[in-house]
Design a protein around this motif. Sequence first.
Motif, PDB file in Angstrom:
ATOM      1  N   TYR A  52     -71.017  -2.561  -9.397  1.00  0.00           N
ATOM      2  CA  TYR A  52     -71.076  -3.585  -8.314  1.00  0.00           C
ATOM      3  C   TYR A  52     -71.618  -5.112  -8.794  1.00  0.00           C
ATOM      4  CZ  TYR A  52     -75.573  -1.633  -8.673  1.00  0.00           C
ATOM      5  OH  TYR A  52     -76.713  -1.228  -8.706  1.00  0.00           O
ATOM      6  N   ILE A 100     -77.919  -7.949  -1.599  1.00  0.00           N
ATOM      7  CA  ILE A 100     -77.176  -6.725  -2.079  1.00  0.00           C
ATOM      8  C   ILE A 100     -76.132  -6.608  -1.454  1.00  0.00           C
ATOM      9  CG2 ILE A 100     -79.617  -5.663  -2.677  1.00  0.00           C
ATOM     10  CD1 ILE A 100     -79.560  -4.309   0.139  1.00  0.00           C
ATOM     11  N   GLN A 101     -76.077  -7.457  -0.082  1.00  0.00           N
ATOM     12  CA  GLN A 101     -74.760  -7.368   0.549  1.00  0.00           C
ATOM     13  C   GLN A 101     -73.539  -8.174  -0.284  1.00  0.00           C
ATOM     14  OE1 GLN A 101     -73.786  -6.216   3.836  1.00  0.00           O
ATOM     15  NE2 GLN A 101     -71.589  -6.370   2.877  1.00  0.00           N
ATOM     16  N   TYR A 104     -72.548  -5.581  -2.765  1.00  0.00           N
ATOM     17  CA  TYR A 104     -71.617  -4.540  -2.091  1.00  0.00           C
ATOM     18  C   TYR A 104     -70.352  -5.050  -1.866  1.00  0.00           C
ATOM     19  CZ  TYR A 104     -69.646  -1.562   1.460  1.00  0.00           C
ATOM     20  OH  TYR A 104     -68.635  -0.578   2.172  1.00  0.00           O
ATOM     21  N   ASP A 105     -70.163  -6.265  -1.588  1.00  0.00           N
ATOM     22  CA  ASP A 105     -68.884  -6.781  -1.582  1.00  0.00           C
ATOM     23  C   ASP A 105     -67.872  -6.983  -2.801  1.00  0.00           C
ATOM     24  OD1 ASP A 105     -69.319  -7.249   1.344  1.00  0.00           O
ATOM     25  OD2 ASP A 105     -70.086  -9.540   1.007  1.00  0.00           O
ATOM     26  N   GLY A 107     -68.815  -4.940  -5.205  1.00  0.00           N
ATOM     27  CA  GLY A 107     -68.413  -3.557  -5.666  1.00  0.00           C
ATOM     28  C   GLY A 107     -67.058  -3.294  -5.046  1.00  0.00           C
ATOM     29  N   MET A 115     -70.095   3.258  -2.132  1.00  0.00           N
ATOM     30  CA  MET A 115     -71.095   2.712  -2.010  1.00  0.00           C
ATOM     31  C   MET A 115     -71.593   2.691  -0.398  1.00  0.00           C
ATOM     32  SD  MET A 115     -70.588  -0.765  -4.127  1.00  0.00           S
ATOM     33  CE  MET A 115     -69.123  -1.058  -3.056  1.00  0.00           C
ATOM     34  N   GLU A 116     -72.969   2.346  -0.291  1.00  0.00           N
ATOM     35  CA  GLU A 116     -73.546   2.451   1.228  1.00  0.00           C
ATOM     36  C   GLU A 116     -74.824   1.513   1.195  1.00  0.00           C
ATOM     37  OE1 GLU A 116     -74.527   6.348   2.595  1.00  0.00           O
ATOM     38  OE2 GLU A 116     -75.284   6.919   0.852  1.00  0.00           O
ATOM     39  N   MET A 117     -74.911   1.024   2.455  1.00  0.00           N
ATOM     40  CA  MET A 117     -76.150   0.259   2.673  1.00  0.00           C
ATOM     41  C   MET A 117     -77.179   1.193   3.404  1.00  0.00           C
ATOM     42  SD  MET A 117     -75.453  -2.710   1.240  1.00  0.00           S
ATOM     43  CE  MET A 117     -76.840  -4.158   2.033  1.00  0.00           C
ATOM     44  N   LEU A 138     -78.929  -0.939  -1.557  1.00  0.00           N
ATOM     45  CA  LEU A 138     -77.482  -0.646  -1.929  1.00  0.00           C
ATOM     46  C   LEU A 138     -77.677   0.661  -2.669  1.00  0.00           C
ATOM     47  CD1 LEU A 138     -74.469  -1.152  -2.161  1.00  0.00           C
ATOM     48  CD2 LEU A 138     -75.152  -2.711  -4.036  1.00  0.00           C
ATOM     49  N   ALA A 140     -75.273   3.391  -4.843  1.00  0.00           N
ATOM     50  CA  ALA A 140     -74.033   3.750  -5.441  1.00  0.00           C
ATOM     51  C   ALA A 140     -74.118   5.021  -6.171  1.00  0.00           C
ATOM     52  CB  ALA A 140     -74.013   2.299  -6.902  1.00  0.00           C
TER      53      ALA A 140
END
Length: 494
Positions: A52, A100-101, A104-105, A107, A115-117, A138, A140
Amino acid sequence: MYDVAIIGAGVIGCAVARELSRYDLKVVLIEKDTDIANGTTKANSAIVHGGYDAKPGSLKARFNVEGNAMFDEICKELDVPFQRIGSLVLAFDHEDVQAIQELYDRGVINGVPNMEMLDREQILALEPNLNKDIIAALHAPTAGIVGPWELAIAMAENAIENGVELKLEHKVTQIEKLENGYGISTDKGKLKAAYVINCAGLYADEVHNMVADPSFRIIPRRGQYNVFDRSVGDFVKKVIFQCPTKKGKGVLIAPTVHGNLIVGPDAEELDCKESIETTMEGLGFIREQGKKSTEKVPSHAIITAFAGLRATPSTGDFIVEELTEAKGFIDVAGIESPGLTAAPAIGVYVLELLKNSGVILKEKESFNPIRRKAIRFMELTDEEKAELIKRDPRFGRIICRCESITEGEIVDIIGRKAGALTVDGVKRRARPGTGRCQGGFCGPRVMEILARELEMDITEVLKDRRGSYLLTGPTKVDTGIEESFDAVAAAKEL
């Protein structure tokens, strides 16, 4: 005349060599050092990254995600320790949450799955030892940990079993363009190859400059680490990252595949490509930065420290391409993090470049992807241990008490293809010297075994690189008496 010469036997060069060994080609793997994986590969975080972090569309992003997906099969085939434990990138404030957002984007664009928050409660349920002021992370789940030098050694061993030739202690000094291929001069002699793959790590720019005008620089970036005793190896269950900066992914805390804990690295750009010493400042920095993730870092359990150099490219991305001004010469350079993760995918991609350059890739019917399993005596059942000792009594003699490594295991890894030739080579393959005493007790016995198995005088045994002799002569008067008691007594009389 070789079909392909690979310069550099780190994890990238070994990955390329193994891929090429699938085909009917005459291949040589050239390494300047005394062993495989003796550069960046032996001194890094040992992380298989999720993918990511890299900029979408970059080679880093592509090869990270592709390489990550290949690890289960490769490590199974080669009997390499690998655990897909997942990673967390921690956020402590609103700015970190935004960061971290963004990861995520990225990734999602890069193709990182699952992936998850997570919020604070979810994080602390997974990792209760982390600081309570964490507000998000985040996760992974595809990230993991691996034995980096074990992977490189296993790939080289399998490549050699399938026909690749290894030349250690052959430092490339000059490359000459020929009418058909290249003439490669080393400090041990000359050879010719139709194609050359430059996997020289920290020295990839210098090797490139032997055949073309300079187009990139490799900047050595030192990272220092602390390694902790196995008694605290379960302090965290996942790879714990802090938000990345321009200099790297920050100080991480992670378990290792062998049950230890690792904390690091810092990031320091240097001029020297051999500066692998640790410093008080660097180690102090990683200890303080580690406290950001957890105040409970068990510093009392540190057993050693080390430093590694990353081959940071001036271009900002991996360099994997055939030179326009030197047909048949392929740079595989600037492979910093996530280079370990990317290695299997880079190996496959180099085959594509060779094919496009005119190499005929005819698969070998005899190719065997399976490496003979390493003998890990303490992991066997009591019945298996008894049977092994019956066949070879050396498996009944413990040499390393910290890690419970037997003489039989050490003899086995010395005798393999690309086997151990130095004390550190034994350490990387079978682990004697990695425990609490750091070789204080088992080191002399390992030297004796190396001298015996390689048929050399014990004073010729190296710790690691050229010139790293451990013994220069006897420390007591040579009386000709074998028994140590009588020898000491005779010395006193003199």
